[in-house]
Write a protein that holds these residues in place. Structure first.
Motif, PDB file in Angstrom:
ATOM      1  N   ALA A 118       1.030  -1.172  -0.322  1.00 25.04           N
ATOM      2  CA  ALA A 118       0.059   0.272  -0.352  1.00 25.04           C
ATOM      3  C   ALA A 118       1.050   1.411  -0.424  1.00 25.04           C
ATOM      4  N   PRO A 119       1.300   1.171  -0.783  1.00 15.34           N
ATOM      5  CA  PRO A 119       2.381   2.848  -0.939  1.00 15.34           C
ATOM      6  C   PRO A 119       1.412   4.118  -1.295  1.00 15.34           C
ATOM      7  N   GLY A 120       0.329   3.878  -1.128  1.00 13.92           N
ATOM      8  CA  GLY A 120      -0.805   5.134  -1.398  1.00 13.92           C
ATOM      9  C   GLY A 120      -1.464   5.860  -0.634  1.00 13.92           C
ATOM     10  N   ASP A 121      -0.862   4.413   0.654  1.00  7.73           N
ATOM     11  CA  ASP A 121      -2.195   4.954   1.728  1.00  7.73           C
ATOM     12  C   ASP A 121      -2.067   6.615   2.883  1.00  7.73           C
ATOM     13  N   VAL A 122      -0.698   7.024   2.554  1.00  6.95           N
ATOM     14  CA  VAL A 122      -0.873   8.199   3.105  1.00  6.95           C
ATOM     15  C   VAL A 122      -1.027   9.088   2.531  1.00  6.95           C
ATOM     16  N   ALA A 123      -0.679   8.784   1.289  1.00  6.47           N
ATOM     17  CA  ALA A 123      -1.408  10.008  -0.024  1.00  6.47           C
ATOM     18  C   ALA A 123      -2.718  10.256   0.520  1.00  6.47           C
ATOM     19  N   LEU A 124      -3.360   8.588   0.081  1.00  2.82           N
ATOM     20  CA  LEU A 124      -5.565   8.287   0.877  1.00  2.82           C
ATOM     21  C   LEU A 124      -6.020   9.285   1.645  1.00  2.82           C
ATOM     22  N   LEU A 125      -5.440   8.571   3.127  1.00  2.00           N
ATOM     23  CA  LEU A 125      -5.789   9.271   3.986  1.00  2.00           C
ATOM     24  C   LEU A 125      -5.318  11.368   4.089  1.00  2.00           C
ATOM     25  N   ASP A 126      -4.966  11.683   3.162  1.00  2.00           N
ATOM     26  CA  ASP A 126      -4.056  12.886   2.880  1.00  2.00           C
ATOM     27  C   ASP A 126      -5.807  13.910   2.228  1.00  2.00           C
ATOM     28  N   THR A 127      -6.674  12.659   2.071  1.00  2.00           N
ATOM     29  CA  THR A 127      -7.504  13.239   1.056  1.00  2.00           C
ATOM     30  C   THR A 127      -9.367  14.032   1.998  1.00  2.00           C
ATOM     31  N   LEU A 128      -8.437  13.263   3.308  1.00  2.00           N
ATOM     32  CA  LEU A 128      -9.120  13.356   4.262  1.00  2.00           C
ATOM     33  C   LEU A 128      -8.774  14.329   5.328  1.00  2.00           C
ATOM     34  N   ASP A 129      -9.847  14.793   5.595  1.00  2.00           N
ATOM     35  CA  ASP A 129      -9.188  15.999   7.059  1.00  2.00           C
ATOM     36  C   ASP A 129      -9.652  15.364   8.318  1.00  2.00           C
ATOM     37  N   GLY A 130      -8.561  16.429   9.018  1.00  2.00           N
ATOM     38  CA  GLY A 130      -8.419  15.183  10.147  1.00  2.00           C
ATOM     39  C   GLY A 130      -7.263  14.961  10.602  1.00  2.00           C
ATOM     40  N   TRP A 131      -7.583  14.483  10.435  1.00  2.00           N
ATOM     41  CA  TRP A 131      -5.870  12.898  10.773  1.00  2.00           C
ATOM     42  C   TRP A 131      -4.541  13.020  11.039  1.00  2.00           C
ATOM     43  N   THR A 132      -4.576  12.620  12.234  1.00  2.00           N
ATOM     44  CA  THR A 132      -3.105  12.325  12.571  1.00  2.00           C
ATOM     45  C   THR A 132      -1.876  11.171  11.964  1.00  2.00           C
ATOM     46  N   VAL A 133      -0.876  11.554  11.990  1.00  2.00           N
ATOM     47  CA  VAL A 133      -0.183  10.127  10.696  1.00  2.00           C
ATOM     48  C   VAL A 133       0.913   9.884  11.230  1.00  2.00           C
ATOM     49  N   HIS A 134       1.294   8.748  12.346  1.00  2.00           N
ATOM     50  CA  HIS A 134       2.593   8.989  12.651  1.00  2.00           C
ATOM     51  C   HIS A 134       3.591   7.665  11.293  1.00  2.00           C
ATOM     52  N   VAL A 135       4.801   8.252  11.573  1.00  2.00           N
ATOM     53  CA  VAL A 135       5.139   6.340  10.881  1.00  2.00           C
ATOM     54  C   VAL A 135       6.634   6.702  11.420  1.00  2.00           C
ATOM     55  N   PRO A 136       6.387   5.706  13.108  1.00  2.00           N
ATOM     56  CA  PRO A 136       7.837   5.306  13.536  1.00  2.00           C
ATOM     57  C   PRO A 136       8.561   4.177  12.706  1.00  2.00           C
ATOM     58  N   GLY A 137      10.083   4.729  13.281  1.00  2.00           N
ATOM     59  CA  GLY A 137      11.128   4.321  12.175  1.00  2.00           C
ATOM     60  C   GLY A 137      12.106   2.945  13.349  1.00  2.00           C
TER      61      GLY A 137
END
Length: 300
Positions: free
Chosen positions: A117-136
């Motif tokens: 799912a390389p497009g998951d963050v971009a897809l969520l970006d179309t919605l309002d108000g989501w916090t997105v964490h990407v731990p390493g």
């Protein structure tokens, strides 16, 4: 060292003991990590089977009752397949929850493109108000998971990966961390891309910012770094998902300043020879050798 997914199961199982408002919803994947928790809290560890749309619907329903649902499966099944339910059952209903994914862009190459799912963050970006964490790193995943679980009624996406940096960093949720300073440009490394980026820019006079929260985007950190550069500033984004996902965020942060942006990440073309994670990095031009070539060419 445990993996991010293993840390997720152990941390959330403990959180269930402490917070009666939390509930875990699974769609078969990951259920083994919650065997003991399900035995202790059968009403708050729910496995809906291989029904990803129902996974989101149950989570939205729990949120409507005042619960804090934590939903988990592979990213392609958590964000892409049931996207309409994410949009409606959380966004339209005005409730929040925590989506915790695995498999990411190419974590299980043998599973093929259905499990990527390389497009998951971009897809969520179309919605309002989501916090997105990407731990390493698993330690960072624990910090961000605890923060997400305690985030009131906010909507949070935590993107776990089998790809990990060798050591954790002292991160603060929502903030970029300055790992090193330089004068010729800024490289923003997201989550598990940090080690490769640091190898790639060894000897280059650049600042490296480390991002484990990408939404909201830490515009203040980017502006502060750009403010120390004479004239215009060059920014390189290295993201473990769709290339260019955050270029608009950089442009917004630097709208009043001369700048250039290069977005590196997973291209839109499908890589059909799945191999290993390291082979994927090389095939996508994200291994240290390719990153150095691309970053150096841009800065010149």
């Amino acid at each position: 060292m445990d993996t991010m997914r293993e840390r997720f199961a152990s941390v959330v199982s403990r959180l269930l003991e402490d917070d009666p408002r939390l509930a875990v919803v699974l769609a078969e994947i990951g259920k083994d990590g919650f065997t003991n928790a399900a035995r202790a809290h059968p009403d708050r560890v729910i496995n809906v089977g291989i029904r990803e749309q129902l996974l989101i619907g149950v989570g939205g329903g729990l949120a409507l009752t005042g619960m804090r649902p934590i939903l988990h499966t592979f990213a392609s099944f958590l964000v892409e397949r049931p996207f309409e339910q994410v949009k409606l059952d959380f966004g339209h209903q005005g409730v929040g929850g925590v989506l915790v994914s695995a498999a990411g862009s190419y974590d299980w190459p043998a599973g093929g493109y259905t499990h990527m799912a390389p497009g998951d963050v971009a897809l969520l970006d179309t919605l309002d108000g989501w916090t997105v964490h990407v731990p390493g790193h698993p330690d960072e995943a624990e910090t961000l998971l605890r923060d997400a679980a305690a985030a009131g009624d906010d909507s949070v996406y935590v993107r776990l990966s089998a790809h990990s940096n060798a050591a954790p960093r002292d991160i603060v949720p929502g903030r970029f961390l300055t790992v090193r300073e330089g004068r010729r440009g800024v490289v923003i490394a997201v989550g598990p891309m940090l080690d490769g980026v640091l190898t790639a820019v060894e000897g280059l006079d650049v600042t490296v910012l480390y991002a484990t929260t990408v939404r909201p985007f830490d515009a203040l950190a980017v502006r502060a770094t750009a403010g120390s550069a004479a004239g215009g500033v060059d920014v390189v984004l290295v993201e473990p998902y769709l290339a260019g996902t955050s270029t608009a965020a950089v442009n917004d942060a630097l709208a009043d300043r001369p700048h250039r942006v290069l977005g590196l990440g997973i291209p839109r073309r499908e890589l059909r020879r799945y191999g290993t994670i390291d082979e994927h990095l090389a095939g996508q031009g994200l291994d240290p050798v390719a990153l150095r070539e691309r970053i150096s060419a841009f800065l010149r």
